[in-house]
Structures are given as C-alpha cells and as structure tokens.
Design a protein around this motif. Structure first.
Motif, mmCIF file in Angstrom:
data_model
loop_
_atom_site.group_PDB
_atom_site.id
_atom_site.type_symbol
_atom_site.label_atom_id
_atom_site.label_comp_id
_atom_site.label_asym_id
_atom_site.label_seq_id
_atom_site.Cartn_x
_atom_site.Cartn_y
_atom_site.Cartn_z
ATOM 1 N N GLU A 17 8.525 0.826 -1.753
ATOM 2 C CA GLU A 17 8.205 0.715 -0.563
ATOM 3 C C GLU A 17 6.484 2.068 -0.508
ATOM 4 O O GLU A 17 6.141 2.687 0.456
ATOM 5 C CB GLU A 17 9.397 2.062 0.187
ATOM 6 C CG GLU A 17 10.312 0.711 0.280
ATOM 7 C CD GLU A 17 11.295 1.060 1.267
ATOM 8 O OE1 GLU A 17 11.814 2.853 1.171
ATOM 9 O OE2 GLU A 17 11.811 0.445 2.048
ATOM 10 N N GLY A 18 6.119 1.883 -1.691
ATOM 11 C CA GLY A 18 4.372 2.242 -1.541
ATOM 12 C C GLY A 18 4.273 3.773 -1.669
ATOM 13 O O GLY A 18 4.003 4.618 -1.789
ATOM 14 N N ARG A 19 5.906 4.408 -2.244
ATOM 15 C CA ARG A 19 5.593 6.382 -2.617
ATOM 16 C C ARG A 19 5.665 6.082 -3.836
ATOM 17 O O ARG A 19 6.057 7.183 -4.745
ATOM 18 C CB ARG A 19 7.642 6.006 -2.197
ATOM 19 C CG ARG A 19 8.221 6.648 -0.885
ATOM 20 C CD ARG A 19 9.172 6.668 -0.789
ATOM 21 N NE ARG A 19 9.394 6.905 0.955
ATOM 22 C CZ ARG A 19 9.254 5.810 1.910
ATOM 23 N NH1 ARG A 19 9.692 4.767 1.521
ATOM 24 N NH2 ARG A 19 9.720 5.963 3.107
ATOM 25 N N ALA A 20 5.687 4.867 -4.558
ATOM 26 C CA ALA A 20 5.376 4.816 -6.656
ATOM 27 C C ALA A 20 4.413 4.660 -6.743
ATOM 28 O O ALA A 20 3.214 3.607 -6.193
ATOM 29 C CB ALA A 20 6.539 4.892 -7.083
ATOM 30 N N TRP A 22 1.090 -0.588 -6.486
ATOM 31 C CA TRP A 22 1.384 -0.288 -5.635
ATOM 32 C C TRP A 22 2.842 -0.830 -5.424
ATOM 33 O O TRP A 22 3.041 -1.870 -5.707
ATOM 34 C CB TRP A 22 1.491 0.053 -3.990
ATOM 35 C CG TRP A 22 0.062 0.557 -4.813
ATOM 36 C CD1 TRP A 22 -0.611 -0.128 -3.595
ATOM 37 C CD2 TRP A 22 -0.013 1.356 -3.269
ATOM 38 N NE1 TRP A 22 -1.700 0.350 -3.215
ATOM 39 C CE2 TRP A 22 -1.434 2.351 -3.138
ATOM 40 C CE3 TRP A 22 1.189 2.942 -3.683
ATOM 41 C CZ2 TRP A 22 -2.147 2.766 -3.546
ATOM 42 C CZ3 TRP A 22 0.069 4.645 -3.556
ATOM 43 C CH2 TRP A 22 -1.321 3.929 -3.551
ATOM 44 N N VAL A 23 4.674 0.555 -6.064
ATOM 45 C CA VAL A 23 5.421 -0.305 -5.535
ATOM 46 C C VAL A 23 6.664 0.794 -4.619
ATOM 47 O O VAL A 23 6.279 1.812 -4.232
ATOM 48 C CB VAL A 23 5.839 -0.442 -7.731
ATOM 49 C CG1 VAL A 23 5.685 -0.965 -7.928
ATOM 50 C CG2 VAL A 23 6.164 1.337 -8.151
ATOM 51 N N GLY A 60 0.796 -0.911 0.148
ATOM 52 C CA GLY A 60 0.152 -0.352 -0.162
ATOM 53 C C GLY A 60 0.732 1.348 0.097
ATOM 54 O O GLY A 60 2.294 1.224 0.146
ATOM 55 N N PRO A 61 0.699 2.206 -0.187
ATOM 56 C CA PRO A 61 0.901 3.410 0.273
ATOM 57 C C PRO A 61 1.670 3.841 1.450
ATOM 58 O O PRO A 61 1.471 3.162 2.330
ATOM 59 C CB PRO A 61 0.005 4.881 0.467
ATOM 60 C CG PRO A 61 -1.222 3.817 0.222
ATOM 61 C CD PRO A 61 -1.382 2.067 0.363
ATOM 62 N N SER A 62 3.009 4.620 1.171
ATOM 63 C CA SER A 62 3.912 4.397 2.019
ATOM 64 C C SER A 62 3.722 5.601 3.109
ATOM 65 O O SER A 62 2.659 6.227 2.485
ATOM 66 C CB SER A 62 5.427 5.033 1.571
ATOM 67 O OG SER A 62 6.084 5.737 2.426
#
Length: 180
Positions: free
Chosen positions: A62-65, A59-60, A16-18
């Motif tokens: 670490e969830g920062r992209a 999500w990729v 998921g999102p960071s």
C-alpha cells in the motif's frame, strides 16, 4: 511447476507512496525503477573482483514500503553453475518507514548466500546511511552517496572495532535504466 502469480504481485505492488506517510517516503522513493550496476567486491587479502549487476525498486504494501531485487551478475547467460560458489547474489531488501523513530527499518535477504541482515536507515547530509550489525558482531554501514536522478554510488563497509575504523567490502556504481 511454475504457476502465474498475478494476484500476489497485484497485492504486493503499489502505484506510489501512501499519502499518510507524506514526504518521508522521498528518502528512498527516488530509487523507484531499474538500475544497471558495476559491482566491485574487495576481499580481505587486498584482491578484488568486478561484475555487472541489476537492481530494481518498487513501491509495495500500500505504498508504505519499498522493496528491491538485487541481482549480481544480471540474469541471462552469465548466471550459470553453482550460484553460491561463484559469488552470485540474488536478494531482496524491504525498506519500511517508521514515523515513530523518523527512520527506516531495512531487512535484506539473500537466499543464494544465506545472508539475512537488519539495519536502520536515515539521511546524513546528502547521503543515506544504513547501520546494523553482522552475525559475527562486526558493525556494518551501507550508504548511498553521490546521488543524482540517474546515478549513485552504494558502498558496504564493515568495522571490527565498533565503528572507529571502516573497511570497504563492496562498492556499486549504479546507472538508471529507462525512466522512473
């Protein structure tokens, strides 16, 4: 020879999102999942062609992209022959939120068409608009509109006069497959 890549895929994927990006990831986060496409390409001569496609978002990093894979026509028996000559597309976009500018850096790559584009994406009203410049100097505008949880319209437009007028080049009507 094809080698399984579970370690690579595990390192790329995020659940998921960071947390350090807060709600800013929501701009594109609603896209996570798979979509069926109805794609219409408009040619300069006024003709058009229509094909189905598929689009997958996840999500990729670490969830920062958010990364996607966009495939026209979809995988299966419809993808045959010389991909580039048939107007096929099999590309990927990486969308990275930049808190310093409160916008998204977008990089799209299609090795079939040998296309490489860079844009900046932001919310505009109810839409998401990505702006950039084509290699030939034309301005480009990619937008997501008529967004619902299960559908949206995506349009690619070009401008040869610096954004005064726009010509529609591609339009996708997307419908969610399964649940997000």
């Amino acid at each position: 020879m094809t080698t399984p890549m579970p370690a690579f895929l595990d390192a790329l994927h995020a659940a998921g999102p960071s947390p350090d990006r807060g709600g800013s990831m929501d701009l594109y986060g609603w896209l996570i999942g798979s979509w069926a496409l109805d794609v219409t390409r408009f040619r300069d001569d006024g003709s058009s062609w229509r094909r189905p496609g598929e689009w997958h978002f996840g999500w990729v990093l670490e969830g920062r992209a958010i990364q996607d894979v966009w495939i026209v026509p979809p995988r299966g028996p419809g993808r045959h022959g010389d991909a580039a000559a048939n107007g096929n597309s099999f590309g990927s976009t990486l969308r990275v939120y930049d808190p310093r500018i409160d916008a998204w850096h977008i990089q799209w790559t299609d090795p079939v068409l040998q296309a490489y584009l860079t844009m900046v994406g932001r919310k505009e009203g109810d839409d998401i608009v990505q702006l950039g410049t084509m290699p030939d100097g034309q301005r480009m505008r990619w937008s997501f509109s008529r967004i619902t949880p299960d559908s949206f319209v995506w349009r690619a437009e070009l401008s040869a006069d610096g954004g005064v007028t726009w010509r529609l080049s591609v339009e996708f009507h997307a419908r969610r497959i399964g649940s997000a």
